[in-house]
Design a protein around this motif. Structure first.
Motif, PDB file in Angstrom:
ATOM      1  N   SER B  61      64.351  13.799  58.676  1.00 38.67           N
ATOM      2  CA  SER B  61      63.689  13.723  59.974  1.00 38.67           C
ATOM      3  C   SER B  61      64.289  12.598  60.814  1.00 38.67           C
ATOM      4  N   GLY B  62      64.485  12.847  62.074  1.00 40.70           N
ATOM      5  CA  GLY B  62      64.975  11.818  62.980  1.00 40.70           C
ATOM      6  C   GLY B  62      66.478  11.619  62.936  1.00 40.70           C
ATOM      7  N   GLY B  64      68.736  13.565  64.185  1.00 40.35           N
ATOM      8  CA  GLY B  64      69.440  14.017  65.368  1.00 40.35           C
ATOM      9  C   GLY B  64      69.721  15.504  65.416  1.00 40.35           C
ATOM     10  N   LYS B  65      69.083  16.258  64.551  1.00 36.79           N
ATOM     11  CA  LYS B  65      69.296  17.709  64.559  1.00 36.79           C
ATOM     12  C   LYS B  65      68.855  18.315  65.887  1.00 36.79           C
ATOM     13  N   SER B  66      67.602  17.992  66.248  1.00 36.34           N
ATOM     14  CA  SER B  66      67.092  18.555  67.503  1.00 36.34           C
ATOM     15  C   SER B  66      67.927  18.083  68.677  1.00 36.34           C
ATOM     16  N   THR B  67      68.322  16.836  68.613  1.00 36.14           N
ATOM     17  CA  THR B  67      69.127  16.287  69.702  1.00 36.14           C
ATOM     18  C   THR B  67      70.417  17.077  69.876  1.00 36.14           C
ATOM     19  N   HIS B 227      63.992  22.503  57.837  1.00 31.14           N
ATOM     20  CA  HIS B 227      63.775  21.505  56.792  1.00 31.14           C
ATOM     21  C   HIS B 227      63.825  22.120  55.410  1.00 31.14           C
TER      22      HIS B 227
ATOM     23  N   SER E 172      60.461  11.139  66.724  1.00 31.24           N
ATOM     24  CA  SER E 172      60.807  12.549  66.509  1.00 31.24           C
ATOM     25  C   SER E 172      59.586  13.267  65.948  1.00 31.24           C
ATOM     26  N   GLY E 174      58.923  14.854  63.205  1.00 29.37           N
ATOM     27  CA  GLY E 174      58.511  14.502  61.852  1.00 29.37           C
ATOM     28  C   GLY E 174      57.918  13.105  61.788  1.00 29.37           C
TER      29      GLY E 174
HETATM   30  N1  LIG Z   1      63.236  11.467  74.385  1.00 34.09           N
HETATM   31  C1  LIG Z   1      63.648  10.540  73.498  1.00 34.09           C
HETATM   32  N2  LIG Z   1      63.723   9.253  73.897  1.00 34.09           N
HETATM   33  C2  LIG Z   1      64.127   8.297  73.042  1.00 34.09           C
HETATM   34  N3  LIG Z   1      64.467   8.525  71.766  1.00 34.09           N
HETATM   35  C3  LIG Z   1      64.389   9.805  71.301  1.00 34.09           C
HETATM   36  C4  LIG Z   1      63.964  10.863  72.146  1.00 34.09           C
HETATM   37  N4  LIG Z   1      63.982  12.005  71.429  1.00 34.09           N
HETATM   38  C5  LIG Z   1      64.395  11.656  70.173  1.00 34.09           C
HETATM   39  N5  LIG Z   1      64.651  10.345  70.108  1.00 34.09           N
HETATM   40  C6  LIG Z   1      65.157   9.601  68.933  1.00 34.09           C
HETATM   41  O1  LIG Z   1      66.399  10.148  68.559  1.00 34.09           O
HETATM   42  C7  LIG Z   1      66.499  10.273  67.164  1.00 34.09           C
HETATM   43  C8  LIG Z   1      66.824  11.709  66.788  1.00 34.09           C
HETATM   44  O2  LIG Z   1      65.721  12.543  67.167  1.00 34.09           O
HETATM   45  P1  LIG Z   1      65.642  14.097  66.899  1.00 34.09           P
HETATM   46  O3  LIG Z   1      64.452  14.604  67.579  1.00 34.09           O
HETATM   47  O4  LIG Z   1      66.942  14.679  67.245  1.00 34.09           O
HETATM   48  O5  LIG Z   1      65.439  14.147  65.296  1.00 34.09           O
HETATM   49  P2  LIG Z   1      65.318  15.427  64.338  1.00 34.09           P
HETATM   50  O6  LIG Z   1      66.470  15.390  63.464  1.00 34.09           O
HETATM   51  O7  LIG Z   1      65.103  16.628  65.158  1.00 34.09           O
HETATM   52  O8  LIG Z   1      63.986  15.064  63.559  1.00 34.09           O
HETATM   53  P3  LIG Z   1      62.799  16.034  63.102  1.00 34.09           P
HETATM   54  O9  LIG Z   1      63.301  16.776  61.976  1.00 34.09           O
HETATM   55  O10 LIG Z   1      61.734  15.091  62.760  1.00 34.09           O
HETATM   56  O11 LIG Z   1      62.473  16.856  64.280  1.00 34.09           O
HETATM   57  C9  LIG Z   1      65.185   9.801  66.566  1.00 34.09           C
HETATM   58  O12 LIG Z   1      65.366   8.475  66.112  1.00 34.09           O
HETATM   59  C10 LIG Z   1      64.228   9.786  67.738  1.00 34.09           C
HETATM   60  O13 LIG Z   1      63.324   8.721  67.630  1.00 34.09           O
END
Ligand SMILES: Nc1ncnc2c1ncn2[C@@H]1O[C@H](COP(=O)(O)OP(=O)(O)OP(=O)(O)O)[C@@H](O)[C@H]1O
Ligand SMILES: Nc1ncnc2c1ncn2[C@@H]1O[C@H](COP(=O)(O)OP(=O)(O)OP(=O)(O)O)[C@@H](O)[C@H]1O
Ligand SMILES: [Mg+2]
Ligand SMILES: [Mg+2]
Lengths: 438, 274, 488, 320, 274
Positions: B61-62, B64-67, B227, E172, E174
């Motif tokens: 989690s976190g 950066g996948k969603s990013t 996941h 994020s 999660g």
């Molecule tokens: N809008 C935002 N502003 C600032 N930081 C962000 C934002 N969105 C995500 N982040 C940060 O960027 C990082 C990557 O986030 P992301 O949402 O891509 O994670 P993820 O891999 O999708 O996690 P999960 O599986 O929990 O969804 C995390 O540390 C999160 O805190």
């Protein structure tokens, strides 16, 4: 589950209860709730007080005393020299009040030579009888020589007396109605010739210096024009500006400037908008004075900040997930806004619009400088003709010396409130359709 | 991080599903990095998305996948603080190019979000919205057809067919998510990005969606964040593993799950699975 | 050709272009290439290209030709000499222009045999209801006739150019139609410009307000020193010719400013708690039915004309409070009939709905998940409201309060009646005070000489208030930014 | 469109009279529209009047004071060169109390002593110590001083100050108390106390009436017309023993009154339909004479000769 | 539906984990039904929740799991249209009784929601919120202590310990969900209701949460809604299967997963798993 063996079912050991201060918290909860209820009650109580004050003073304005008289359209009075065929102005200039007076003299059985009594009669009927009878003759000159029953308005003072608003305990010289007039009034009342009728004139007449012939016709039309203009301009412009600021504008100095500007304009005293209107619309752009169109423009500028502030709050309250959903489907930002955000923000926009319009509907000060606080007798046909507005009429009547105008003022306020309520109800209906919790 | 060599090596080896030589790269990320304000959330990601394949993005989690996923259809544009560097292409066109119409891009690269987000409109309108703005249906009957087939594909038709006019927000979480999938399918995009589309679904619905993904793969290209290692293993042909904003490893799914090159991947997939 | 007619034709061209454009775009969609934009966007683009540039041209032409006409008249007028009959050249020109406008009212026959002297011409024009100054000179008549001709020519030429540009624009748009043409983006870009334009109206308004007050303010400061205005503690403007010896008035801002802030503060103290609690109750406790009745009922309060509140304060509330305070102390009342307290109270009541309605909408918009999250932790409703919902709704609520404060500062009628017009400087809320807006209205609408400092001070006050609220808003913006909480 | 309606603006004191005339004008001359009469104050009215000549400017400015030199100059600068002044009559200014109170007989000195900011007591200039009318003059009732006087925006205030305060002021005493120059004395004489006992009213007389209604021991300043319309609620005070009435004012016996005017833009005469007729109608004895509706409403008619002079001056086209 | 006999039978057999005779029933549902407006979403559910055990609720999407769960701490009260019939007890007390204090009930029966819903406050404030309103910490140090331990238990401490003052909404998905778990733990409830708490979590975080659940079970009673059969099998001692608003079957987890009595359960758990 009743058949679970008793021995396997041991009573749940009472969990050690923690003290989470429930008593105090509930007291706080109750207090909070009571504050809320009290707050609403205070608001409603004030509303009730205001409404009761207004209605109790004003409801009588919806009735008007008239005297039903058999008017003889005496040729000798109307056209003593018999020139009406050649000179049409004769019919216009004729001494119509005399006709009414003659009828009243006959009805009351007064000796026509009793000069003091005749003088007392002067203030009995409204001067408006002149116009009323003239219109009858003008519409149909053949009535001359015939007799017809006509409802003539009673003069304002008699109207007040008839409604019991004049303190007869005061010595006669200080009263506006004499004992003699009261006697006549009672006589006519007993005969059924003098009675109260619903006061349609209040809605149709223009301004007048005589209470009984003054009405809000001009003001209603003027206010209507202005509200239409405000609605047509302020709502689209306000919503457009809000959309730009909330959804499209980059957060930079320029948008900050606009934002501060808008909030600031909301604080500008309304009369300053009048100054602006005078300087820009009338002096610079050469628009006519006293016109509902200019009034509408001025009120639009005044209302805009309110609408923009409310609309922006409403737009900001739409959850971001809706935005991503729309964008993710390949909607453009414009489509996202107009298809999703705007409908969801509609209740808030409506509220802002209602509050803004309500204020616009009740404003006098900015209209002062553009010449709309005025005596306007002729109803306007276009938004460019001289007109007044409801609050202006109220303001002007409030400043009149004659008592009967106070009653009319309260009546006018009632009408204004009815307008407002109509607006509110429309808004409620619309709001119901749009409102959702998500 | 020697992803490039890894990749070329693995490319040479070939893919379990599309072993044909004309494997087409639909989207390509080239040194993609993302900043949220000052903070960098994604670093130097080089990743290819192949035509008619399912690419799974996994990682804690976190990470950066969603990013990264949001970079692929420029949804990150909507976050004021987000800034993307590097290059991403779709059919060899740079999607961050000035001439690219982001709206059209998003119509071609659809998205299903992590949290279900139906519009507060009727179920029918939720699905019909996309086709309507893109002018995909000329007549009402066409639209009905699109709505029905999309809902069917998303395995929710039976549950909602009698209440198409009720609001989409009145559905349960899982139903909402399936509705969102239906909505995304309705515009028939070329690439579908799914951000944990099954996280709110029960196994049966999940299975249906996975079938659907498999089916869609014939015509579309799919990128899915998940996941569930098992899900990744089941539905994807290629898997990319992220960690702390870096792409740790990328490769054919079966290879990733059997002989990962990276210690972190190894650790992650041998964790207690969900 | 009249502008109105040109306008109508241009719009008609635009509509035609719209339908053709939509038709063409739809016809081109053969299913082979995915069209970029839907057909109606092409239609709208054609419409906009056909109409907008033409409209712009129309406006430019209108302004340009009137400037040209001015110059033309200027040039035609005789040299000015010391004994010119008309005071200034500008007046000369405007006389010619009104004459020219008047001549348009005459029919062709009369125009043909136009008399050469104004004395003969005037009755003709007066018969048509044309108001002309008696200074109008004979030599202006031919100039006016000529000016009308020039104007006609310019109008005709302009109409041709405008219509041509309209057609050209429409054609250009129609030529552009292709499956991959980005009509939607074009249309949306124009829409965006439209939205931007709407939001700049606020700035234009501000500029207009400042300009409409600036010159008079400067004139005012020519006769009264800024120091004594901004820091003076006595407001006693007097009137121009009163008293023996024509004493100069004192224009101290401080008492007015203090009164403004004081009364607004009292009003906010009434309106904000009551309004906010009402909003909370309506949004969180009341049943939908109650809410749907109470909310509009409260909104009625905002719609009652302020003069009614004022009269209420004078006739009912003021005396009541005075007698009440007299009864409390058993003798002399400590609350005056007119007081800050009375005015603030009444104004507060009027402002309740501004706070309550706006806040109610904002509170209702806080997502349900926030409430659930808090309630699920065992928070009572009031705790949820106080600690989660209100903070989440804060930016909007601050906006509502700001609006309320703004209206409190800008209100006149209630203050005039309830707090009076005496510019005192006091801290006792039960005494009379007055506000800046009251003085603006009074100085403007009195019997005072219009170009004396006594009237001009209204403009200085207006501008000062404007600057004051501007600073207030900048501070507020900063605060809101700082404490903004974003949900989801 | 050419304007076919007379536009009038200005003083709210003249407004009721102008309204009556306008209305009757409209009823009598059916071929002309009823004039539009704006309120807004003499200053604002004259300002609009002086904007210039033409159909987008007003035709007549009502005023409760004579036009000032500066204003005339501004007018001329803007092209309004010929202005005709018309004096329509007089406005009486009266003191009145609640109808149920005792009779009042005032002299200017009483008013000065009750309302001045500073008084000379025992040779020294001190803040006004009087709190009750009876302290001012033992013949007056024992009421707390509470006077509702016109605010400074009103022309009436000027009359009030010159004809009552200044007249009632003991200048010799002031000089003796050390107030040096005449200017200073004049200023002190008309300075009104600010401790809440004298209340400025910027609204109209209705507001003053409302104040008296809510404070039965208050004294208000009214126009004669307003008083006459509310004679059942108000009791009028005599000033120097004279009861105010149209007669006493017209004859000049009652000291506190002021003339009312309107100004006509000569350039508009004969151009704006009905303007000339309106002015003539206004000046007719049927309108402003002693038996006229205006007089009935409270206007104090000017003496016969003066009315005739006004008519003659207008007919002669005499500009200022 | 022969649940009653089923249940007693199974009770007699005993439970795999708590085979001790003093198995205590913490909460009991007795003919629980729920209406949303006119529509009945839950029918006649009889279900026991045992002390210090984890009870898993499974079933296809929309079957009423969340609805039942929300009955247990009366969160359904907050939905205007929802109406609950039947009886639910906590420690033998009827929680729908007039005398029951719903605030106290919710403090004793905590909840973690399906969609993460952190407050728009700082991370610290999110966790401190519950203890603060319940007055659980006298001093700042106590509060810090509670916040830290809760975040640690929810396996998120390391990720957020340096940014406690940043908004919880910036995390994020999660991370947000784990924050919500920490928030719920912070008030140390007796029963914790979790509505798919791991649906947004990655495997490692999931594993940690599962460990946490196991750990919490020592002192607390847990009811968890999950779509993952494996998760149910791993963490729960008892499982209840819902279908179309009915409780199909309830029993010891190992028995449910090996020898279910009901055909529907059989079908469901042998579906393609997640
Ligand atoms: N809008 C935002 N502003 C600032 N930081 C962000 C934002 N969105 C995500 N982040 C940060 O960027 C990082 C990557 O986030 P992301 O949402 O891509 O994670 P993820 O891999 O999708 O996690 P999960 O599986 O929990 O969804 C995390 O540390 C999160 O805190
Ligand atoms: N607020 C509501 N109003 C009306 N119907 C509702 C509401 N919430 C849930 N329902 C309906 O009740 C039924 C049960 O919903 P519930 O949320 O309990 O399902 P679930 O088992 O939790 O599903 P999921 O696994 O998808 O979350 C569904 O058919 C749903 O549509
Ligand atoms: Mg994610
Ligand atoms: Mg659920």
């Amino acid at each position: 589950m009743t058949d679970i063996p008793m021995d396997t079912m041991v009573r749940a050991a009472a969990h050690p209860r923690r003290d989470i201060g429930l008593k105090a918290r509930y007291a706080a909860e109750r207090r909070f709730r009571i504050y809320g209820a009290v707050a609403i009650s205070v608001g409603l109580a004030f509303l009730a007080i205001m409404l009761i004050t207004i209605v109790s003073k004003g409801y009588t304005a919806f009735w008007q005393t008239t005297v039903s008289l058999p008017i003889t359209f005496d040729e000798k009075v109307i056209d003593p020299s018999g020139k009406r065929a050649t000179d049409p102005s004769v019919l216009i200039k004729a001494n119509y009040p005399k006709l009414a007076e003659n009828a009243l003299v006959a009805k009351l059985g007064i000796n026509p030579d009793d000069k003091p009594a005749i003088r007392q009669l002067k203030g009995f009927l409204s001067e408006g009888a002149r116009v009323q009878l003239r219109d009858i003759v003008a519409a149909d000159p053949s009535v001359i020589g015939t007799t017809r029953n006509v409802n003539i308005l009673a003069a304002a003072n008699l109207d007040s007396a008839f409604k019991g608003q004049i303190d007869l305990g005061v010595e006669e010289a200080r009263r506006k109605v004499s004992d003699q007039q009261i006697t006549w009034m009672n006589k006519l009342k007993a005969e059924g010739a003098m009675a109260e009728h619903f006061n349609t004139g209040l809605f149709t007449y223009g301004a007048s210096s005589r209470p009984e012939t003054s009405g809000m016709g001009v003001a209603i039309i003027g206010s209507f024009y202005m509200m239409v203009i405000v609605l047509l301009l302020a709502l689209p412009i306000g919503v457009a500006a809000s959309i730009y600021l909330e959804e499209f504008a980059k957060k930079n100095r320029f948008t900050d400037l606009i934002e501060v500007n808008i909030n600031n304009l909301a604080a500008v005293p309304s009369i300053v908008f009048g100054l602006l209107g005078l300087a820009v619309f009338i002096n610079f752009l050469g628009m006519p004075r006293s016109a509902a169109f200019v009034g509408g423009l001025v009120l639009t500028l005044m209302t805009l900040p309110t609408i923009i502030i409310a609309t922006r709050a409403a737009l900001a309250a739409v959850p971001p997930s809706i935005r991503s959903a729309a964008l993710g489907l390949g909607a453009s930002k414009m489509q996202m806004v107009f298809h999703h955000i705007l409908p969801l923000a509609a209740p808030g926009i409506l509220t802002g619009t209602i509050i803004g319009l309500a204020r616009a509907l009740g404003e006098t000060a900015p209209l002062l400088l553009i010449g709309m606080v005025a005596f306007v007798a002729d109803p306007p046909t276009t938004p460019f003709d001289p007109a007044t507005a409801l609050p202006v009429q109220i303001y002007m009547w409030a400043n009149e010396a004659e008592r009967a105008f106070v009653e009319r003022m309260s009546g006018a306020i009632i009408i204004l409130l009815v307008f407002l309520m109509a607006m509110n109800i429309t808004a409620i209906v619309l709001r119901r359709r749009f409102e959702r919790r998500w | 991080m020697n992803i490039m060599t890894e990749q070329s090596l693995e490319n040479a080896v070939g893919d379990k599903v599309n072993a044909k030589s004309n494997e087409v790269i639909k989207m390509r990320g080239d040194k993609v990095g993302v900043f949220y304000g000052e903070k960098q959330a994604l670093f130097d990601v080089d990743l290819d998305v192949r035509l008619n394949q399912v690419t799974a993005l996994i990682g804690p989690s976190g990470c950066g996948k969603s990013t990264f996923l949001r970079c692929l259809n420029r949804m990150n544009d909507t976050i004021d603080s987000a800034r993307v560097i590097g290059k991403i292409t779709l059919d060899e066109e740079d999607i961050y190019d000035k001439n690219i119409d982001v709206v059209e891009l998003r119509a071609r690269v659809g998205m299903v979000f992590q949290k279900p987000n139906p519009f507060p409109k009727s179920i029918y309108e939720n699905v019909a919205y996309g086709p309507r703005i893109h002018g995909l249906a000329k007549r009402k009957a066409d639209m009905d057809q699109i709505v029905e087939s999309s809902l069917k594909k998303a395995a929710i038709w039976n549950e909602v067919k009698d209440r198409l006019q009720e609001p989409g927000t009145g559905l349960s979480g899982g139903q909402q998510q399936r509705l969102c999938i239906a909505r995304a399918i309705a515009v028939s995009p070329e690439v579908i990005l799914m951000d944990e589309p099954c996280s709110a679904l029960d196994p049966i619905a999940t299975a249906r969606v996975e079938e659907l993904i498999d089916e869609l793969r014939q015509n579309y290209t799919i990128v899915i964040v998940t996941h569930s290692m098992q899900q990744a293993a089941r539905v994807s042909q290629r898997t990319a593993m992220f960690h702390l904003g870096y792409l740790v490893e990328e490769g054919a799914t079966d290879k990733m799950f059997t002989t990962p090159d990276d210690k972190r991947t190894q650790d992650y997939i041998t964790g207690r699975f969900g | 050709m009249s502008s109105l007619l040109v306008l109508a034709i241009v719009v008609a061209i635009g509509l035609v272009a719209f339908f053709i454009g939509r038709q063409r775009a739809a016809a081109q969609d053969n299913g082979k290439v995915k069209p970029h934009s839907r057909a109606h966007y092409h239609g709208w683009w054609a419409f906009l290209l056909g109409v907008l540039p033409a409209l712009l041209l129309l406006a430019v032409w209108a302004v340009g030709s009137s400037v040209y006409l001015d110059r033309h008249i200027h040039a035609a007028l005789p040299e000015r000499t010391v004994d010119s009959k008309v005071a200034s050249e500008a007046l000369d020109v405007s006389l010619v222009k009104s004459l020219a406008r008047g001549l348009r009212k005459l029919d062709a026959g009369t125009l043909a045999g136009l008399p050469a002297s104004f004395a003969e011409l005037q009755p003709l024009l007066a018969a048509r209801g044309v108001a002309l100054a008696s200074d109008t000179q004979d030599y202006m008549i031919p100039i006016a006739v000529e000016a009308n001709k020039v104007q006609d020519r310019l109008g005709l030429f302009g109409a041709v150019v405008i219509l041509a540009s309209s057609i050209a624009g429409a054609f250009y748009a129609l030529r552009q139609i292709a499956p991959r043409a980005r009509a939607r983006n074009n249309v949306e870009r124009l829409m965006l410009w439209g939205l931007l334009a709407a939001s700049t109206i606020a700035i234009l308004t501000t500029v207009g307000i400042v300009l409409s007050m600036l010159f008079q303010t400067i004139t005012f400061f020519e006769s009264v020193s800024p120091m004594s205005f901004f820091f003076g503690t006595v407001w006693d403007p007097r009137f121009a010719a009163a008293g023996s010896g024509g004493s100069q008035g004192q224009f101290g801002l401080i008492p007015l400013l203090a009164g403004t802030l004081y009364i607004a503060a009292v009003a906010l103290l009434v309106a904000v708690p009551v309004g906010l609690m009402s909003a909370v109750y309506m949004a969180e406790y009341a049943t939908p039915r109650v809410r749907s009745v109470v909310k509009p009922a409260l909104e009625l309060l905002a719609g009652i004309p302020t003069i009614v509140y004022g009269i209420f304060a004078v006739v009912t509330l003021g005396p009541f409070l005075r007698d009440l305070s007299a009864a409390l102390t058993g003798g002399s009342p400590f609350i005056q009939g007119q007081s800050i307290f009375t005015a603030g109270l009444v104004m507060g009541v009027m402002l309740i709905p501004v706070v309550s309605s706006l806040s109610d909408d904002i509170i209702t918009a806080v997502p349900r998940a926030m409430r659930d999250g808090s309630l699920g932790l065992g928070a009572t409703r009031s705790e949820t409201i106080k600690r989660v919902i209100l903070p989440a709704a804060l930016p909007g609520i601050v906006g509502a309060i700001l609006l309320t404060a703004s209206r409190a500062i800008g209100e006149t009628m209630i203050v005039v009646l309830a707090a009076g017009v005496a510019a005192n400087l006091t801290i006792n809320p039960f005494e009379a005070m007055t506000t800046i807006t009251v003085k603006i209205v009074n100085q403007l609408t009195g019997d005072l000489e219009f170009n004396s400092p006594q009237t001009l001070v209204a403009f200085a006050l207006g501008l000062t208030l404007f600057a004051l609220t501007l600073v207030m808003n900048i501070v507020a913006l900063y605060i809101v930014r700082k404490y903004r909480e974003q949900y989801e | 469109a050419a304007r076919d309606q007379i536009q009038v603006a200005g003083s709210s004191t003249v407004l009721p009279y102008a309204k009556i005339v306008a209305e009757q004008f409209g009823e009598t001359f059916t071929n002309f529209k009823t004039p539009v009469v704006e309120s807004g104050g003499s200053g604002a009215g004259i300002k609009e009047f002086c904007k210039g000549v033409g159909e987008d400017t007003i035709d007549i400015a009502n005023s409760s004071r004579p036009i000032k030199k500066d204003e005339l100059k501004s007018c001329a600068d803007a092209g309004v060169k010929e202005v005709q002044e018309v004096r329509i009559g007089y406005d009486g200014i009266v003191f009145a109390t609640d109808i149920k109170g005792p009779d009042w007989a005032l002299v200017p000195a009483d008013i000065y002593k009750a309302l001045a900011a500073k008084l000379v007591v025992d040779g020294k200039l001190v803040d006004n110590p009087n709190t009750k009318w009876s302290q001012v003059n033992p013949k007056l009732p024992e009421w707390d001083i509470a006077a509702y006087i016109p605010g400074e925006k009103h022309g009436t205030r000027e009359v009030f100050e010159t004809k009552l305060l200044d007249a009632g002021c003991d200048k010799a005493a002031l000089k003796a108390a050390g107030v040096a120059d005449d200017k200073e004395i004049g200023k002190t004489c008309i300075a009104i106390r600010k401790d809440g006992k004298a209340v400025d009213i910027d609204g109209d007389y209705t507001e003053t009436l409302a104040r008296i209604d809510s404070n039965k021991t208050g004294v208000g300043v009214f126009g004669l017309a307003f008083y006459e319309n509310n004679a059942d609620k108000l009791k009028v005070a005599t000033v120097e023993g004279i009861v105010p009435s149209t007669e006493t004012i017209a004859s000049g016996k009652y000291p506190v009154s002021r003339p009312l005017f309107f100004y006509v833009k000569k350039a508009h005469l004969g151009v704006v339909p009905g303007l000339k007729e309106y002015v003539e109608f206004f000046l007719d004895d049927q309108m402003v004479g002693p038996e006229s509706p205006l007089a009935e409403y409270g206007l104090v008619a000017a003496p016969d000769a003066e009315r005739q002079a006004q008519r003659d001056a207008f007919a002669a086209g005499k500009a200022m």
